[in-house]
Design a protein around this motif. Sequence first.
Motif, mmCIF file in Angstrom:
data_model
loop_
_atom_site.group_PDB
_atom_site.id
_atom_site.type_symbol
_atom_site.label_atom_id
_atom_site.label_comp_id
_atom_site.label_asym_id
_atom_site.label_seq_id
_atom_site.Cartn_x
_atom_site.Cartn_y
_atom_site.Cartn_z
ATOM 1 N N TRP A 51 -59.795 -82.208 -19.233
ATOM 2 C CA TRP A 51 -59.179 -83.307 -18.501
ATOM 3 C C TRP A 51 -58.143 -84.041 -19.340
ATOM 4 N N SER A 52 -58.465 -84.342 -20.579
ATOM 5 C CA SER A 52 -57.527 -85.089 -21.416
ATOM 6 C C SER A 52 -56.262 -84.286 -21.685
ATOM 7 N N TYR B 13 -59.322 -87.963 -12.002
ATOM 8 C CA TYR B 13 -59.652 -88.243 -13.404
ATOM 9 C C TYR B 13 -60.591 -89.444 -13.518
ATOM 10 N N SER C 289 -60.422 -82.905 -27.374
ATOM 11 C CA SER C 289 -59.392 -83.923 -27.603
ATOM 12 C C SER C 289 -58.170 -83.372 -28.323
ATOM 13 N N THR D 152 -64.681 -85.283 -21.072
ATOM 14 C CA THR D 152 -63.268 -85.050 -20.770
ATOM 15 C C THR D 152 -62.729 -83.803 -21.447
ATOM 16 N N ASP E 56 -54.112 -84.383 -18.529
ATOM 17 C CA ASP E 56 -53.401 -85.662 -18.438
ATOM 18 C C ASP E 56 -52.207 -85.682 -19.383
ATOM 19 N N GLU E 57 -52.370 -85.088 -20.554
ATOM 20 C CA GLU E 57 -51.263 -85.021 -21.513
ATOM 21 C C GLU E 57 -50.101 -84.196 -20.963
#
Length: 331
Positions: free
Chosen positions: A174-175, A206, A216, A213, A178-179
Motif C-alpha cells: 500500500w505505501s 487506503y 516501507s 501497509t 501511494d508513492e
Amino acid sequence: MAASEELVDFDIIEAQKENVQSLPGGRSARELARIFSAGSNGDKISLPSPNGTRNINDAMRQEFECELQSIGESDDPLDVYDRYVKWTLNAYPSAQATAESGLLPLLEQATKSFLSSSHYRNDPRYLRLWLHYVQLFSDAPRETFAFLARHKIGESLALFYEEFAGWLEGAGRWSQADEVYRLGMDREARPVERLARKYSEFQFRYDQRPQDTGPSSPALPPVRPALAAKTNPFAPSDASPDAQASRPPPQTGGAAKTKSGKPKMAIFSDADSAAPGPATSGSTKGWESIGSIRDRKKENEVAAKPWAGETLKVGKKAAPTQKMAIFRDED
C-alpha cells in the motif's frame, strides 16, 4: 429488421466462455460471436473447423509478417505492431498465451524494437504493448515496471502510474502504491483529471485498509552509478587520500635492501600513477535490455539429446525377506 440483425447472439459466447481468456480492457462481444459462430445455421450452433480457422489465421499472419519486413519504409512503424498484437488477441481468445498464437515472441519483438526511441517513449500504444507483456507473461512484474521507469517509458502517461500502483496494491504494498500515485501527480502525467480521480479512489481504500501497509522500501529505488567513488563521511577533510603518498620516495641509488641483502618488496602507491578522473555522477538506466523469458529460464531447461547408446539405471532388487512364521496351536 436491421436492428435485429445487429444483435449479438450470446448463446454462442455462452458455449465458449470458459475457454476465453479475459483482458483488462475487456473483449468485443461481437468479435467473439463472429469467431465462434462462423457457419452457424438457424438455432443450431456450428463452430468453424480447426483446419479452416488455422488456414485463415495463417493467411492473416502472413500479411502482417510481410508488413514487418518493410517496416523501415512505414511512416508509423508502431502502428504495424499495434494492429498485429490486437489481431492476435482477438484471433486467439482461448490460446493467446500458448505457442500457437505466437503472442509472446511478438510482444518481445515489439517492445524491444522501440526501446531506445524517444518518439514512442510516451506513446500510449507502446505502453500498452508493455502492459500486455506484464499482465500475460512477465515472471517479475515489479522489476519490469522498474525497468520501464528507468528507461522513462510512459513517464508522462497516467496509465503507467495507474497500472503500476494497481499491481502494488494487489500485492499488498500500500505505501509503495501511494508513492507511485504521488509520483505521477508530481509529474502531472496526462490525463491529470483521470489520475487524480484514481488517486482519490485509492486514498479511500487506503484509509479502509488493515494496519499492515506492506514494505516501507521505495517502489523505485535509486540506482547508484556502478563506478561511483565511495567516500568515508567520517574521515577528516585534510586527511591524505592515500597513506602511501605520505611516505618518502625511495632512494635513487638503488632499491632498499634488508639485513640479509635481499631487496625489499616494492609497494604500489596510487600517488605514483596519474590521478583518476572523477566518477560519473549521472544515474544509470539499469539493464539495457530485459531479454526474453526463454533466456531467463534457460537454466531450468534440460537440453534434448539423442537416446542412442544411453542406458537406464535400474534400481537395486529388494533383498528377499523371510516368510512370516505362522503360529499353530498344539493338539
